[in-house]
Design a protein around this motif. Structure first.
Motif, mmCIF file in Angstrom:
data_model
loop_
_atom_site.group_PDB
_atom_site.id
_atom_site.type_symbol
_atom_site.label_atom_id
_atom_site.label_comp_id
_atom_site.label_asym_id
_atom_site.label_seq_id
_atom_site.Cartn_x
_atom_site.Cartn_y
_atom_site.Cartn_z
ATOM 1 N N PRO A 177 -11.464 44.130 105.501
ATOM 2 C CA PRO A 177 -12.488 44.637 104.320
ATOM 3 C C PRO A 177 -12.085 43.833 103.059
ATOM 4 O O PRO A 177 -11.515 44.202 102.213
ATOM 5 N N ILE A 178 -12.499 42.527 103.068
ATOM 6 C CA ILE A 178 -12.078 41.532 101.970
ATOM 7 C C ILE A 178 -12.809 42.033 100.569
ATOM 8 O O ILE A 178 -12.177 41.818 99.699
ATOM 9 N N GLY A 179 -13.876 42.265 100.706
ATOM 10 C CA GLY A 179 -14.801 42.542 99.641
ATOM 11 C C GLY A 179 -14.505 44.160 99.193
ATOM 12 O O GLY A 179 -15.237 44.649 98.349
ATOM 13 N N GLY A 180 -13.593 44.915 99.673
ATOM 14 C CA GLY A 180 -13.631 46.269 99.571
ATOM 15 C C GLY A 180 -14.089 47.168 100.552
ATOM 16 O O GLY A 180 -15.275 46.981 100.805
ATOM 17 N N ALA A 181 -13.390 48.223 101.121
ATOM 18 C CA ALA A 181 -14.000 49.199 102.306
ATOM 19 C C ALA A 181 -14.752 50.095 101.550
ATOM 20 O O ALA A 181 -14.291 51.002 100.590
ATOM 21 N N LEU A 241 -24.107 39.824 91.322
ATOM 22 C CA LEU A 241 -24.224 41.081 91.794
ATOM 23 C C LEU A 241 -22.638 41.614 92.054
ATOM 24 O O LEU A 241 -21.998 42.555 91.752
ATOM 25 N N ARG A 242 -21.999 40.637 92.801
ATOM 26 C CA ARG A 242 -20.550 40.959 93.401
ATOM 27 C C ARG A 242 -19.821 40.902 92.079
ATOM 28 O O ARG A 242 -18.472 41.279 92.362
ATOM 29 N N GLN A 243 -20.232 40.313 90.871
ATOM 30 C CA GLN A 243 -19.376 40.311 89.749
ATOM 31 C C GLN A 243 -19.220 41.407 89.091
ATOM 32 O O GLN A 243 -18.338 41.575 88.154
ATOM 33 N N GLY A 266 -25.352 46.768 97.535
ATOM 34 C CA GLY A 266 -24.245 47.093 96.989
ATOM 35 C C GLY A 266 -24.344 48.287 96.412
ATOM 36 O O GLY A 266 -25.428 48.879 95.956
ATOM 37 N N PHE A 267 -23.194 48.986 95.970
ATOM 38 C CA PHE A 267 -23.142 50.127 95.087
ATOM 39 C C PHE A 267 -22.282 50.254 94.197
ATOM 40 O O PHE A 267 -21.238 49.889 94.241
ATOM 41 N N GLY A 273 -22.739 49.026 83.850
ATOM 42 C CA GLY A 273 -22.471 47.394 84.308
ATOM 43 C C GLY A 273 -23.474 46.850 85.088
ATOM 44 O O GLY A 273 -24.010 45.692 84.940
ATOM 45 N N LEU A 274 -23.944 47.765 86.180
ATOM 46 C CA LEU A 274 -24.961 47.133 86.891
ATOM 47 C C LEU A 274 -26.018 47.161 86.413
ATOM 48 O O LEU A 274 -26.757 46.038 86.535
ATOM 49 N N GLU A 275 -26.459 48.076 85.444
ATOM 50 C CA GLU A 275 -27.956 47.895 85.029
ATOM 51 C C GLU A 275 -27.894 46.875 84.251
ATOM 52 O O GLU A 275 -28.815 46.037 83.855
#
Length: 302
Positions: free
Chosen positions: A106-110, A218-220, A272-273, A281-283
């Motif tokens: 899970p490189i991007g995080g599980a 988005l991944r940032q 993503g969530f 931050g997402l908004e």
């Protein structure tokens, strides 16, 4: 005693021991020196740091004994994470590695780890497995030929780890129909691994595109974790982004915000969530994306 042509390190992951991987390695590479450190089933539930230290000690001793023998490394799930952390601590080790193979890591995080420990409070191993290490993996994959093998049994995951969380630039990628527990030692993996060993190359990054740019943005976002595509149909379109792309949102019963990128064929390109504490931050990120793409203003709660 002559030095082996290669040393093969295999590292098991969470809730596992080394038995299956040791046997797998001996079948996969009968002429290699096969080393599969056993971390202990119970210890894999606690903290990552002692596990890294344990493997670090063993690898250090191996390199002292065989200073010129190249290493091939295979890590399953958390075992791959351990090796990324080791190579980050010991960049000189990169010159010893012939190749790196990550099996369902899970490189991007599980996502399950982020759900268990959403605030990073340190709930067992979940705190460590929920971290996004994609930038670290890409840095290492630019130096060491890297192969990612991910299982997909439900159109998005191996039942434990999301396919999306295993992927990163500069690595080769193979998807197989195997569940997570079988990805540590399944015989179907042998020809895939051997073919990669015969031609271990560093893959170029994904070509520039609007999709790649948006996913990277988005991944940032602080705290974002890849989401399963199965929730894509529940999301609602917020705006069009050009090139046939749609921005979509969905909140689950706990109020956790999910963002999706879809195409005009209704396919999920990214999901993503974020937890409650990172929703603002997402908004902000989504508002910036909408401005860049000429969409309309909106809010997460709209």
């Amino acid at each position: 005693m002559p030095s082996p042509d290669f040393i093969l390190y295999l590292q098991h992951g969470w809730a596992d021991t080394s038995d299956a991987m040791q046997q797998f390695g001996e079948i996969l590479a009968p002429h290699h020196l096969v080393i599969a450190p056993n971390l202990g089933w119970l210890k894999t539930w606690l903290r990552l740091e002692p596990l890294i230290t344990q493997v670090e000690s063993q690898v250090t001793a191996t390199l002292e004994q065989y200073p010129t023998t190249p290493l091939r490394v295979i890590g399953h799930s958390m075992g791959g994470i351990i090796w990324l952390e080791l190579l980050n601590r010991h960049p000189a080790w990169c010159s010893h590695l012939h190749s790196l193979i990550l099996l369902a890591s899970p490189i991007g995080g599980a996502d399950a780890a982020r759900i268990i420990d959403p605030f990073g409070l340190g709930i067992g191993i979940a705190r460590d497995l929920g971290i996004n290490r994609r930038a670290l993996a890409e840095k290492i994959a630019q130096q060491i030929p890297t192969l990612v093998i991910a299982g997909d049994i439900d159109q998005g995951s191996d039942g434990t780890i999301l396919v999306a969380s295993t992927q990163f630039d500069y690595s080769q990628f193979i998807r197989v129909e195997l569940p997570h527990p079988q990805l540590n030692a399944h015989p179907d993996l042998i020809p895939l691994i051997q073919a990669f060993w015969e031609n271990p190359v560093i893959s170029p990054p994904s070509p520039p595109s609007l999709v790649c740019t948006l996913i990277q943005q988005l991944r940032q976002v602080e705290g974002i974790t890849d989401a399963h595509p199965r929730d894509f149909p529940r999301s609602q379109k917020i705006t069009n982004l050009g090139d046939g792309l749609e921005l979509r949102l969905w909140k689950n019963a706990l109020g956790v915000t999910h963002v999706f990128l879809g195409d005009k064929q209704g396919q999920c390109l990214y999901g993503g969530f974020v937890g409650w504490k990172d929703a603002s931050g997402l908004e902000q990120c989504l508002e910036e994306i909408v401005r860049q793409c000429g969409g309309r203003e909106w809010g997460i709660d709209n």
